[in-house]
Motif scaffolding. Structure first.
Motif, PDB file in Angstrom:
ATOM      1  N   ASN A   1      16.549  -3.102  -0.766  1.00 46.40           N
ATOM      2  CA  ASN A   1      15.439  -2.965   0.148  1.00 46.40           C
ATOM      3  C   ASN A   1      15.008  -2.599  -0.980  1.00 46.40           C
ATOM      4  O   ASN A   1      13.460  -2.732  -0.797  1.00 46.40           O
ATOM      5  CB  ASN A   1      15.665  -2.587   1.059  1.00 46.40           C
ATOM      6  N   GLY A   2      15.119  -1.297  -1.573  1.00 45.47           N
ATOM      7  CA  GLY A   2      14.790  -0.465  -3.156  1.00 45.47           C
ATOM      8  C   GLY A   2      14.403  -1.361  -3.822  1.00 45.47           C
ATOM      9  O   GLY A   2      16.228  -1.380  -4.215  1.00 45.47           O
ATOM     10  N   CYS A   3      14.065  -1.311  -4.724  1.00 46.29           N
ATOM     11  CA  CYS A   3      14.648  -1.645  -6.025  1.00 46.29           C
ATOM     12  C   CYS A   3      14.270  -1.109  -7.500  1.00 46.29           C
ATOM     13  O   CYS A   3      13.176  -0.226  -7.386  1.00 46.29           O
ATOM     14  CB  CYS A   3      13.798  -2.953  -6.534  1.00 46.29           C
ATOM     15  N   SER A   4      14.546  -0.965  -8.042  1.00 45.51           N
ATOM     16  CA  SER A   4      15.016  -0.804  -9.893  1.00 45.51           C
ATOM     17  C   SER A   4      15.343  -1.466 -10.973  1.00 45.51           C
ATOM     18  O   SER A   4      16.087  -1.567 -10.697  1.00 45.51           O
ATOM     19  CB  SER A   4      14.869   0.992 -10.291  1.00 45.51           C
TER      20      SER A   4
ATOM     21  N   MET B   1       8.407  -4.962  -7.053  1.00 41.72           N
ATOM     22  CA  MET B   1       7.532  -5.379  -5.285  1.00 41.72           C
ATOM     23  C   MET B   1       9.265  -5.098  -4.859  1.00 41.72           C
ATOM     24  O   MET B   1      10.431  -5.692  -5.383  1.00 41.72           O
ATOM     25  CB  MET B   1       7.581  -6.558  -5.113  1.00 41.72           C
ATOM     26  N   MET B   2       9.517  -4.664  -3.862  1.00 44.60           N
ATOM     27  CA  MET B   2      10.491  -4.325  -2.777  1.00 44.60           C
ATOM     28  C   MET B   2      10.910  -4.844  -1.451  1.00 44.60           C
ATOM     29  O   MET B   2       9.768  -5.666  -1.340  1.00 44.60           O
ATOM     30  CB  MET B   2      11.108  -3.075  -2.808  1.00 44.60           C
ATOM     31  N   GLY B   3      11.845  -4.169  -0.422  1.00 47.26           N
ATOM     32  CA  GLY B   3      11.783  -4.391   0.494  1.00 47.26           C
ATOM     33  C   GLY B   3      10.172  -4.127   2.081  1.00 47.26           C
ATOM     34  O   GLY B   3       9.698  -5.517   2.366  1.00 47.26           O
ATOM     35  N   THR B   4      10.422  -3.341   1.740  1.00 45.81           N
ATOM     36  CA  THR B   4       8.311  -2.729   2.088  1.00 45.81           C
ATOM     37  C   THR B   4       7.940  -2.302   1.843  1.00 45.81           C
ATOM     38  O   THR B   4       6.827  -2.186   2.222  1.00 45.81           O
ATOM     39  CB  THR B   4       9.766  -1.426   3.614  1.00 45.81           C
ATOM     40  N   ARG B   5       7.641  -2.188   0.602  1.00 41.47           N
ATOM     41  CA  ARG B   5       7.334  -1.340  -0.462  1.00 41.47           C
ATOM     42  C   ARG B   5       6.654  -2.043  -1.464  1.00 41.47           C
ATOM     43  O   ARG B   5       6.861  -3.245  -2.118  1.00 41.47           O
ATOM     44  CB  ARG B   5       8.046   0.180  -1.244  1.00 41.47           C
ATOM     45  N   SER B   6       5.147  -1.810  -1.422  1.00 42.73           N
ATOM     46  CA  SER B   6       4.202  -2.885  -2.599  1.00 42.73           C
ATOM     47  C   SER B   6       4.898  -3.000  -4.193  1.00 42.73           C
ATOM     48  O   SER B   6       4.440  -3.552  -4.491  1.00 42.73           O
ATOM     49  CB  SER B   6       2.527  -2.538  -2.185  1.00 42.73           C
ATOM     50  N   GLY B   7       5.191  -1.279  -4.428  1.00 42.16           N
ATOM     51  CA  GLY B   7       5.879  -1.705  -6.412  1.00 42.16           C
ATOM     52  C   GLY B   7       3.952  -1.144  -6.656  1.00 42.16           C
ATOM     53  O   GLY B   7       3.140  -1.081  -6.231  1.00 42.16           O
ATOM     54  N   ASP B   8       4.150  -1.292  -7.620  1.00 44.65           N
ATOM     55  CA  ASP B   8       3.011  -1.191  -8.309  1.00 44.65           C
ATOM     56  C   ASP B   8       1.690  -2.332  -7.956  1.00 44.65           C
ATOM     57  O   ASP B   8       1.522  -3.398  -7.683  1.00 44.65           O
ATOM     58  CB  ASP B   8       2.709  -2.013  -9.954  1.00 44.65           C
ATOM     59  N   ILE B   9       0.528  -1.299  -7.819  1.00 48.46           N
ATOM     60  CA  ILE B   9      -1.050  -1.867  -7.329  1.00 48.46           C
ATOM     61  C   ILE B   9      -2.502  -1.573  -8.141  1.00 48.46           C
ATOM     62  O   ILE B   9      -1.771  -0.166  -9.065  1.00 48.46           O
ATOM     63  CB  ILE B   9      -1.472  -1.876  -5.904  1.00 48.46           C
ATOM     64  N   ASP B  10      -2.988  -1.962  -8.742  1.00 48.17           N
ATOM     65  CA  ASP B  10      -3.965  -1.542  -8.694  1.00 48.17           C
ATOM     66  C   ASP B  10      -3.968  -0.563  -7.685  1.00 48.17           C
ATOM     67  O   ASP B  10      -4.726  -0.273  -6.736  1.00 48.17           O
ATOM     68  CB  ASP B  10      -5.680  -2.369  -8.998  1.00 48.17           C
ATOM     69  N   ALA B  11      -4.382   1.005  -8.843  1.00 50.53           N
ATOM     70  CA  ALA B  11      -4.873   2.085  -7.699  1.00 50.53           C
ATOM     71  C   ALA B  11      -6.450   2.241  -6.510  1.00 50.53           C
ATOM     72  O   ALA B  11      -6.564   3.347  -6.269  1.00 50.53           O
ATOM     73  CB  ALA B  11      -4.756   3.467  -8.826  1.00 50.53           C
ATOM     74  N   GLY B  12      -7.191   1.212  -7.190  1.00 54.55           N
ATOM     75  CA  GLY B  12      -8.140   1.610  -6.689  1.00 54.55           C
ATOM     76  C   GLY B  12      -8.038   0.541  -5.738  1.00 54.55           C
ATOM     77  O   GLY B  12      -9.457   0.303  -4.766  1.00 54.55           O
ATOM     78  N   VAL B  13      -7.721  -0.505  -5.343  1.00 62.91           N
ATOM     79  CA  VAL B  13      -6.469  -0.534  -3.821  1.00 62.91           C
ATOM     80  C   VAL B  13      -7.032   0.183  -2.667  1.00 62.91           C
ATOM     81  O   VAL B  13      -8.122   0.132  -1.716  1.00 62.91           O
ATOM     82  CB  VAL B  13      -5.723  -1.574  -4.273  1.00 62.91           C
ATOM     83  N   ILE B  14      -6.459   1.231  -3.484  1.00 64.05           N
ATOM     84  CA  ILE B  14      -6.423   2.638  -1.924  1.00 64.05           C
ATOM     85  C   ILE B  14      -7.868   3.175  -2.074  1.00 64.05           C
ATOM     86  O   ILE B  14      -7.797   2.937  -0.320  1.00 64.05           O
ATOM     87  CB  ILE B  14      -5.472   3.730  -2.881  1.00 64.05           C
TER      88      ILE B  14
END
Length: 398
Positions: free
Chosen positions: A208-211, A234-247
Motif C-alpha cells: 500500500n506504501g511503495c519505495s 504511485m502507491m495504494g492511496t498516495r499520489s507519489g510525485d506530482i507537479d507541486a503547482g497542482v497543489i
C-alpha cells in the motif's frame, strides 16, 4: 531460550507485536491489537498454532493492549524470556543512523521529530511509554525506518530549495522502509554468494506504501520516498510525485482547502484514485481482467512509475547485480512484476514466466531468464531485522 526479543510496531490505532528468537527469526508468539481508542478494540494472539481474539476493556488504548499482552506472556511462562524490546520508530531524522538504546533524551528526540512524521512518531512513542511501564527493568531499543538511508549523499537527499530550509528546518529526503530494504538486500547478497559490501542492487518494496531504493556496495545511496511517505512512485492511496503547482491550482483555482488537498494526495489518490475502485491491487487486477478500463489504466500507471524509478536509479552504478521485489504486491503479484519487467528490457531484465508464476505466497527466488540480470522475489521480514538489531545493539554494550 532467555534472550527472546519482543518486537513492537505501534500505529495510531494499532499495535503489532511478535516475540522471536533474534538469531534464527523463529516466532514464538505474534499478534495485533487493532481499533484502539474505540469501543471495538480487539487483540488477537497467535501462539502454539492457536489463535485467540479478545475484546479489550476501557480505555481501549495502547497501554491496555500491552497490559493484556504482558498478562498473556506471564500466564504462559514467557515474560521472563523477554531479553529486550525492539520498537519500530518511523522517523529518526539525521540524528539516528543506528539502533539506539532508549532513554529520556531519545524519547524527547522522537517527540521533536513528530513534526516530520505526525501520524507515526507520536504513536511509536506511546508504544515505548506503555512498554516501559509494563517491563520496568527491560532494555528498550529504537530501530528507525529512516536509519538505513542515512548513507545517502547530499546530491540524493537535498531538494532544489533555498539551502536554509535544509539548514534551519531539516527539509530533505529521508526515505522509509529502511529495515525492509536492508533485509532483502542482505538476503540477495547471500544468493549471490558475495558480501553485501560488494553488492549493487535496486530494491522495490511494493505494498500500500511503495519505495524503490538504490543500494551501492551495501549502502543506500538513493530512495524514492522523501521528507514524508508521499514522494516517489504511485502507491495504494498516495499520489507519489506530482507537479507541486497542482497543489496551488487546487487551492487557488478550484477552491480546495490545504487540509482537503492533503487528504486527497495521501488518502484518495494512487491506485484508489485512478481506478475509482480500491487501493487493493488484487481487486484492481481482477477488475482489469474483466475489462475495466480504469483498473487497467491504474495498473499501467503504477507499473510504469515503478519501472521509471528503477531505471533512473541505475545512474548510481557502473554494474548492477540485480533487482528485488518485496512487500505485499512485490511478493505476490506476478502480473505487476511482469508489467514492470517488460519495461526494463534495456537493462537486460527478461521475465521467466514460469518462475514468475511460481514465486508467490512466501516463496523466494529468481524470476528472470538465465541470461538476464537477476530479479529476485524476496519476502521481507522487518520484525526479524528489529529483533536482530536490538539484540546486536545490547550485546555491543557488554
Amino acid at each position: 531460550m532467555q534472550n527472546n526479543i519482543l518486537v513492537i510496531n505501534c500505529g495510531s490505532s494499532s499495535l503489532k507485536f511478535s516475540l522471536m528468537n533474534p538469531v534464527n527469526g523463529q516466532i514464538i508468539l505474534a499478534g495485533l491489537a487493532e481499533c484502539l481508542l474505540t469501543a471495538e478494540a480487539v487483540i488477537t494472539i497467535k501462539h502454539q498454532e492457536k489463535k485467540i481474539s479478545i475484546a479489550l476493556s476501557d480505555p481501549f488504548d495502547h497501554e491496555v493492549a500491552i497490559k493484556f499482552l504482558v498478562d498473556y506472556l506471564t500466564e504462559h511462562q514467557l515474560k521472563k524470556s523477554v531479553y529486550a524490546i525492539g520498537h519500530r520508530v518511523v522517523h529518526g531524522g539525521e540524528k539516528y543512523s543506528q539502533p539506539t538504546l532508549i532513554d529520556e533524551d531519545v524519547k524527547i528526540s522522537i517527540e521533536q521529530l513528530s513534526k516530520l512524521a505526525p501520524l507515526h512518531n507520536p504513536a511509536n512513542l506511546q508504544g515505548i511509554q506503555a512498554a516501559e511501564k509494563a517491563f520496568k527493568q527491560t532494555p528498550q531499543v529504537a530501530i528507525f525506518d529512516t536509519a538505513f538511508h542515512q548513507t545517502m549523499p547530499k546530491k540524493s537527499y537535498l531538494y532544489g530549495l533555498p539551502y536554509h530550509f535544509y539548514q534551519d528546518h531539516g527539509i530533505r529526503k529521508y526515505g522509509f522502509h529502511g529495515t525492509s530494504h536492508y533485509f532483502v538486500c542482505k538476503e540477495a547478497a547471500t544468493m549471490l554468494k558475495k558480501p553485501i559490501e560488494q553488492c549493487n542492487i535496486i530494491s522495490a518494496h511494493l505494498g500500500n506504501g511503495c519505495s524503490v531504493t538504490a543500494v551501492k556496495q551495501g549502502k543506500s545511496v538513493d530512495t524514492s520516498l522523501g521528507l514524508t511517505p508521499l514522494e516517489g512512485v504511485m502507491m495504494g492511496t498516495r499520489s507519489g510525485d506530482i507537479d507541486a503547482g497542482v497543489i496551488f491550482h487546487l487551492v487557488e483555482q478550484l477552491g480546495y482547502s490545504l487540509e482537503e488537498v492533503n487528504n486527497i494526495l495521501n488518502k484518495k489518490s494512487g491506485l484508489l484514485g485512478v481506478s475509482q475502485l480500491s487501493n487493493d491491487c488484487r481487486t484492481i487486477e481482477e477488475a482489469a481482467s474483466n475489462g475495466n478500463v480504469q483498473a487497467t489504466l491504474a495498473l499501467e500507471i503504477f507499473s510504469y512509475r515503478i519501472a521509471k524509478s528503477i531505471a533512473s536509479f541505475t545512474c548510481n552504478f557502473t554494474s548492477l547485480d540485480g533487482l528485488i521485489f518485496t512487500g505485499g504486491i512485490g511478493e505476490n503479484s506476478m502480473f505487476i512484476r511482469s508489467l514492470i519487467l517488460s519495461q526494463l528490457a534495456l537493462l537486460n531484465f527478461h521475465e521467466d514466466k514460469l518462475a514468475n508464476e511460481t514465486m508467490r505466497f512466501g516463496k523466494q527466488g529468481n524470476i528472470a531468464q538465465s541470461d538476464s540480470t537477476p530479479c529476485w522475489v524476496i519476502p521481507t521480514n522487518e520484525e526479524w531485522v528489529i529483533a536482530e538489531q536490538t539484540y546486536q545493539r545490547l550485546n555491543q554494550e557488554q
